[in-house]
Design a protein around this motif. Structure first.
Motif, PDB file in Angstrom:
ATOM      1  N   UNK A   1      11.111  11.226  11.516  1.00  0.00           N
ATOM      2  CA  UNK A   1       9.682  11.561  11.480  1.00  0.00           C
ATOM      3  C   UNK A   1       9.400  12.848  10.714  1.00  0.00           C
ATOM      4  N   UNK A   2      10.427  13.424  10.111  1.00  0.00           N
ATOM      5  CA  UNK A   2      10.227  14.722   9.472  1.00  0.00           C
ATOM      6  C   UNK A   2       9.890  14.578   7.997  1.00  0.00           C
ATOM      7  N   UNK A   3       9.074  15.482   7.508  1.00  0.00           N
ATOM      8  CA  UNK A   3       8.946  15.681   6.067  1.00  0.00           C
ATOM      9  C   UNK A   3       7.920  14.855   5.337  1.00  0.00           C
ATOM     10  N   UNK A   4       7.038  14.144   6.064  1.00  0.00           N
ATOM     11  CA  UNK A   4       6.022  13.369   5.346  1.00  0.00           C
ATOM     12  C   UNK A   4       5.158  14.290   4.500  1.00  0.00           C
ATOM     13  N   UNK A   5       4.793  13.819   3.291  1.00  0.00           N
ATOM     14  CA  UNK A   5       3.879  14.599   2.458  1.00  0.00           C
ATOM     15  C   UNK A   5       2.500  13.946   2.420  1.00  0.00           C
ATOM     16  N   UNK A   6       2.410  12.724   2.971  1.00  0.00           N
ATOM     17  CA  UNK A   6       1.151  11.987   3.001  1.00  0.00           C
ATOM     18  C   UNK A   6       1.290  10.932   4.090  1.00  0.00           C
ATOM     19  N   UNK A   7       0.169  10.538   4.679  1.00  0.00           N
ATOM     20  CA  UNK A   7       0.258   9.574   5.773  1.00  0.00           C
ATOM     21  C   UNK A   7      -0.742   8.443   5.573  1.00  0.00           C
TER      22      UNK A   7
ATOM     23  N   UNK B   1       7.750  18.290  -4.376  1.00  0.00           N
ATOM     24  CA  UNK B   1       8.412  17.650  -5.508  1.00  0.00           C
ATOM     25  C   UNK B   1       8.750  16.191  -5.245  1.00  0.00           C
ATOM     26  N   UNK B   2       8.805  15.821  -3.989  1.00  0.00           N
ATOM     27  CA  UNK B   2       9.144  14.438  -3.678  1.00  0.00           C
ATOM     28  C   UNK B   2       8.033  13.820  -2.833  1.00  0.00           C
ATOM     29  N   UNK B   3       7.985  12.514  -2.839  1.00  0.00           N
ATOM     30  CA  UNK B   3       6.903  11.815  -2.159  1.00  0.00           C
ATOM     31  C   UNK B   3       7.466  11.080  -0.940  1.00  0.00           C
ATOM     32  N   UNK B   4       7.110  11.576   0.223  1.00  0.00           N
ATOM     33  CA  UNK B   4       7.540  10.934   1.462  1.00  0.00           C
ATOM     34  C   UNK B   4       6.287  10.445   2.176  1.00  0.00           C
ATOM     35  N   UNK B   5       6.223   9.139   2.402  1.00  0.00           N
ATOM     36  CA  UNK B   5       5.005   8.577   2.985  1.00  0.00           C
ATOM     37  C   UNK B   5       5.214   8.311   4.481  1.00  0.00           C
ATOM     38  N   UNK B   6       4.358   8.936   5.301  1.00  0.00           N
ATOM     39  CA  UNK B   6       4.390   8.671   6.745  1.00  0.00           C
ATOM     40  C   UNK B   6       3.513   7.472   7.061  1.00  0.00           C
TER      41      UNK B   6
ATOM     42  N   UNK C   1       0.833  -1.211   0.000  1.00  0.00           N
ATOM     43  CA  UNK C   1       0.000   0.000   0.000  1.00  0.00           C
ATOM     44  C   UNK C   1       0.864   1.256   0.000  1.00  0.00           C
ATOM     45  N   UNK C   2       1.961   1.246   0.732  1.00  0.00           N
ATOM     46  CA  UNK C   2       2.864   2.407   0.757  1.00  0.00           C
ATOM     47  C   UNK C   2       3.362   2.694  -0.659  1.00  0.00           C
ATOM     48  N   UNK C   3       3.780   1.642  -1.286  1.00  0.00           N
ATOM     49  CA  UNK C   3       4.293   1.773  -2.650  1.00  0.00           C
ATOM     50  C   UNK C   3       3.179   2.261  -3.596  1.00  0.00           C
ATOM     51  N   UNK C   4       1.989   1.686  -3.441  1.00  0.00           N
ATOM     52  CA  UNK C   4       0.871   2.056  -4.312  1.00  0.00           C
ATOM     53  C   UNK C   4       0.488   3.517  -4.100  1.00  0.00           C
TER      54      UNK C   4
ATOM     55  N   UNK D   1       1.858   7.281  19.789  1.00  0.00           N
ATOM     56  CA  UNK D   1       1.778   7.099  18.355  1.00  0.00           C
ATOM     57  C   UNK D   1       2.877   7.928  17.712  1.00  0.00           C
ATOM     58  N   UNK D   2       3.600   7.324  16.781  1.00  0.00           N
ATOM     59  CA  UNK D   2       4.592   8.090  16.036  1.00  0.00           C
ATOM     60  C   UNK D   2       4.393   7.814  14.551  1.00  0.00           C
ATOM     61  N   UNK D   3       4.931   8.705  13.736  1.00  0.00           N
ATOM     62  CA  UNK D   3       4.761   8.562  12.293  1.00  0.00           C
ATOM     63  C   UNK D   3       6.133   8.595  11.625  1.00  0.00           C
ATOM     64  N   UNK D   4       6.812   7.444  11.522  1.00  0.00           N
ATOM     65  CA  UNK D   4       8.059   7.413  10.773  1.00  0.00           C
ATOM     66  C   UNK D   4       7.786   7.609   9.272  1.00  0.00           C
ATOM     67  N   UNK D   5       8.807   8.095   8.576  1.00  0.00           N
ATOM     68  CA  UNK D   5       8.609   8.517   7.184  1.00  0.00           C
ATOM     69  C   UNK D   5       9.474   7.676   6.238  1.00  0.00           C
ATOM     70  N   UNK D   6       8.831   7.130   5.214  1.00  0.00           N
ATOM     71  CA  UNK D   6       9.557   6.446   4.139  1.00  0.00           C
ATOM     72  C   UNK D   6       9.783   7.476   3.035  1.00  0.00           C
ATOM     73  N   UNK D   7      11.047   7.887   2.903  1.00  0.00           N
ATOM     74  CA  UNK D   7      11.353   8.945   1.935  1.00  0.00           C
ATOM     75  C   UNK D   7      11.392   8.419   0.503  1.00  0.00           C
ATOM     76  N   UNK D   8      10.959   9.276  -0.396  1.00  0.00           N
ATOM     77  CA  UNK D   8      10.999   8.926  -1.829  1.00  0.00           C
ATOM     78  C   UNK D   8      10.435   7.531  -2.063  1.00  0.00           C
ATOM     79  N   UNK D   9       9.286   7.275  -1.430  1.00  0.00           N
ATOM     80  CA  UNK D   9       8.701   5.934  -1.509  1.00  0.00           C
ATOM     81  C   UNK D   9       8.333   5.577  -2.950  1.00  0.00           C
TER      82      UNK D   9
END
Lengths: 327, 437
Positions: B350-356, B295-300, B268-271, B313-321
């Motif tokens: 946890x910084x910089x998510x553009x979507x969660x 400009x970049x996609x970082x998924x929390x 789902x993260x990838x999708x 609750x924390x929201x780690x971020x997958x950068x440039x997913x």
């Protein structure tokens, strides 16, 4: 009838009233008779009561204090005047080791109804050895009472109670206050020993003091009132027994307490009051009890240094500000 | 000279920190690099390290007490001090060296106050706080060394009265489940978000007031802010999960040899990341007078923390997913979730998510809505993939289905945009081979 008289006259009225009422009461001390007292406290008493009841003693505190204690043990009610409490130190054995313990050590057979009185505290450039405040030192001993009037009215009433008391009572006066005038009823009256009085009601900080420093506390309260800090000033009147209840009731109201005690701070009346306030009012305190004392040095001779060493108005103001987080 | 250990600035937004655990006590020898304490900031729990060698001479801040950045938390005596000290008996030398170091910075009451097990609070302040039901942890002390005094409590009581008068109790936002995913089952999520105004509830005999952690305060603050400021709306869609379930099964069979196991969430993260790159309007933030298109996609990925570590609750971020392989995404997500649960994440994690993405599927939840994680403009609430009666090619049959609900910031994303994005996601999920490339 109330008239304005000096502190020294109030003391004399208490003694004379008692001597008229009770033939067992007599006064002894250095220069109390023919010279009318070194500070004129006993003016006219020799004339009225004669040399058998107003007795000049040699300069021998240990001797006349011991003699008076013996008289008290055998049923008389002596008043012993020390020209200064500083001189009582040489009579420490009779006044501390005999008088307060007599009732206890004799299994109740021999009481010691005696009053020791004299000037306590700095007299004004008397030097270190003549400027003693004995309250902290002596109040430590069980079996005695200690009164410390701050004005003529209290002086007469407290001393009157002291003479009638069946225990040794130490009455601490001040050379600096003997000429202080105040309204005093002509007739005899008693002020109970062990009861404090609120001199100035207030809401923001309790100042507890005894004797002469009560006046500095009152001055400080006026200064602080102008700054918006409304102090309640308590005059302890007696040091032993200590009126914990009056002090605690006030501190429970104000949540702050400053003790002003003219003795040195270590193991002192001030530290005793502080300890009791912390015990009785722990949950009501917003700061620890602050204390104002003599600086921890022998009394200096120089006028300016002596004033600075004593618990003065400035020090009290500073302590109240610090205690109430207004520093 | 004593060395002062001060509260470090561990993130850009950090103003205060709380030492949640001291690893040293007075008298301990430490060398540079030793961990002195765990520090909780508004974002994470991190280690406070020693930069010098020395002996701990004073612990000046108690556990659980929030202090400003720069506050002296501990003192070290430089080992050199001992060397220069005069020869006589060692005990006296130590006392001479240690005493000034310990007493100078933190006037005498510090150790006593620490031993009493909390912050410096005067007795009457404590009593008045109980009377007025004031949360002492929420107060800043105005007295020496931050001591909370009568004045502070009375001011808070007055402020509380004014607030009560101004805000009717019903104005408290209704509790929504906190977004979460990946965590082992724990009842933490059932707890409604802490109301912002505290200290107003009447306690009954069986109740217990539990002071909140910095993290819980941050969650409360950010989510109330989100719910109050962002015009939320939701768009839901059902997804046919037959193909992606098959794909995952076959991939995991292959990858079992290399001990890799892809979760549905990884797919789902990838999708979602791919859907973002195809719909850049969704990958955006509201910025007052402008919309920032990232400009970049970082998924929390929302991660619930185990209760024994205090929950939250924390929201780690997958950068440039969108540019990472499934295996990379899977490995990173797993590593971050483990780190979050065991040691705590760093702010960079946890910084910089553009979507969660918030996934409650593993708890069997079919449908829920999530609160947007600012400054994102959308969050996807993912339910369980479950077998359902479904219609396929006009026939009623049993198939795998998942429901997902997108919460959007209407300032940034209109309904049609959100719907188009969900359509893209649906197409990716239902034709999952596209996710692989």
């Amino acid at each position: 009838m109330v008239r304005e008289i000096e502190f020294r006259d109030a003391l004399r009225e208490a003694m004379s009233d008692a001597m008229r009422d009770d033939k067992r009461v007599f006064l002894c001390g250095e220069e109390v008779a023919q010279y009318n007292g070194a500070y004129k406290v006993s003016r006219g008493m020799l004339e009225e009561f004669g040399p058998r009841r107003v007795i000049d003693t040699p300069i021998s505190e240990s001797g006349f204090a011991g003699m008076a204690i013996g008289a008290a043990m055998l049923g008389l009610r002596p008043i012993v005047e020390f020209m200064s409490w500083s001189f009582s130190l040489v009579a420490a054995d009779p006044i501390l080791n005999n008088a307060p313990k007599m009732l206890y050590m004799s299994g109740g057979q021999l009481g010691c109804p005696i009053v020791f009185r004299g000037n306590d505290g700095a007299g004004g450039q008397l030097g270190s050895t003549h400027s003693w405040c004995v309250e902290s030192l002596y109040a430590n001993v069980p079996g005695l009472k200690m009164i410390i009037p701050s004005n003529p009215y209290d002086a007469k009433g407290l001393l009157s109670s002291a003479i009638k008391d069946d225990n040794p009572v130490f009455c601490l006066e001040s050379e600096r206050m003997l000429a202080l005038k105040g309204d005093v009823p002509e007739e005899a009256y008693d002020i109970p020993i062990g009861k404090a009085v609120v001199r100035r009601p207030g809401t923001d900080c309790t100042i507890v003091s005894f004797g002469r420093p009560v006046h500095f506390a009152m001055e400080a309260a006026e200064t602080l009132a102008a700054e918006g800090i409304d102090c309640e000033v308590i005059d302890g009147r007696s040091i032993k027994p200590l009126d914990r209840e009056t002090i605690a009731a006030s501190v429970r109201k104000t949540n702050y307490c400053v003790v002003v005690d003219q003795s040195w701070s270590f193991s002192s009346v001030g530290s005793e009051v502080a300890a009791e306030v912390h015990r009785l009012c722990f949950d009501d305190l917003d700061n620890h009890v602050h204390r104002v004392h003599n600086d921890d040095v022998p009394a200096p001779y120089a006028w300016n240094l002596e004033q600075e060493m004593l618990p003065n108005t400035r020090k009290i103001c500073e302590a109240v500000r610090a205690c109430t987080y207004n520093a | 000279m004593p060395i002062e250990i001060t509260m470090p600035r561990l993130s850009d937004t950090m103003e205060r920190g709380t030492i949640i655990k001291w690893h040293v006590t007075e008298g301990d020898e430490v060398t540079a690099g030793d961990v002195l304490a765990d520090v909780e900031t508004d974002k994470a729990t991190m280690e406070m390290q020693a930069y010098d060698d020395g002996v701990v001479t004073g612990i000046l801040v108690s556990e659980g007490q929030p202090v400003d950045i720069g506050t002296v938390c501990a003192t070290l005596a430089d080992e050199d001090d001992d060397g220069e000290a005069p020869a006589p008996p060692p005990v006296e030398v130590a006392a001479e060296v240690v005493a000034p170091a310990a007493s100078a910075p933190a006037a005498s009451p510090a150790p006593a106050a620490r031993r009493s097990g909390g912050r410096r609070i005067t007795p009457v302040a404590r009593r008045l706080a109980e009377q007025h039901d004031i949360d002492l942890d929420a107060l800043t002390g105005s007295g020496p060394s931050g001591r909370i005094t009568k004045k502070d409590v009375l001011a808070a009581a007055q402020a509380g009265d004014e607030m009560k008068a101004a805000v009717p109790p019903s104005a408290t936002p209704p509790a929504e489940p906190a977004p979460t995913t990946l965590a082992p089952p724990s009842p933490v999520e059932a707890v409604p978000a802490t109301p912002v105004t505290s200290g107003e509830l009447a306690l009954h005999a069986d109740d217990r007031r539990e002071p909140v952690s910095g993290m819980r305060q941050t969650i409360a603050r950010r989510l109330v802010q989100s719910k109050q400021e962002i015009p939320h709306y939701q768009v839901s869609m059902a997804f046919d999960m037959d193909a992606i379930t098959d794909l995952r099964t076959s991939l995991n069979e292959e990858l079992a040899q290399v001990e890799v196991k892809l979760s549905m969430n990884d797919l789902l993260v990838r999708a979602c990341a791919l859907a973002m790159s195809r719909n850049p309007l969704m990958n955006a933030s509201w910025d007052g007078d402008a919309i920032v298109l990232h400009g970049r996609v970082h998924i929390g990925v929302a991660v619930a923390l185990p209760e024994e570590r205090g929950g939250g609750l924390v929201v780690p971020v997958i950068r440039d997913a969108d540019r990472k392989s499934l295996r990379q995404i899977s490995a990173e997500t797993r590593a971050l979730a483990t780190k979050a649960r065991e040691r705590g994440l760093s702010p960079e994690d946890m910084e910089g998510a553009t979507f969660t993405i918030s996934n409650l599927g593993m708890f069997g939840v079919e449908h829920f809505t999530a609160i947007i994680n600012p400054p994102n403009s959308a969050i996807l609430a993912v339910g369980a993939t479950a077998q359902k009666p479904v219609v396929r090619d006009g026939e009623l049959t049993v198939g795998w289905e998942m429901q997902a609900t997108l919460s959007n910031d209407h300032r940034v994303v209109d309904g049609a945009t959100a719907a188009r994005w969900l359509g893209t996601l649906k197409s990716l999920i239902e034709n999952p081979s596209t996710i692989l490339v």
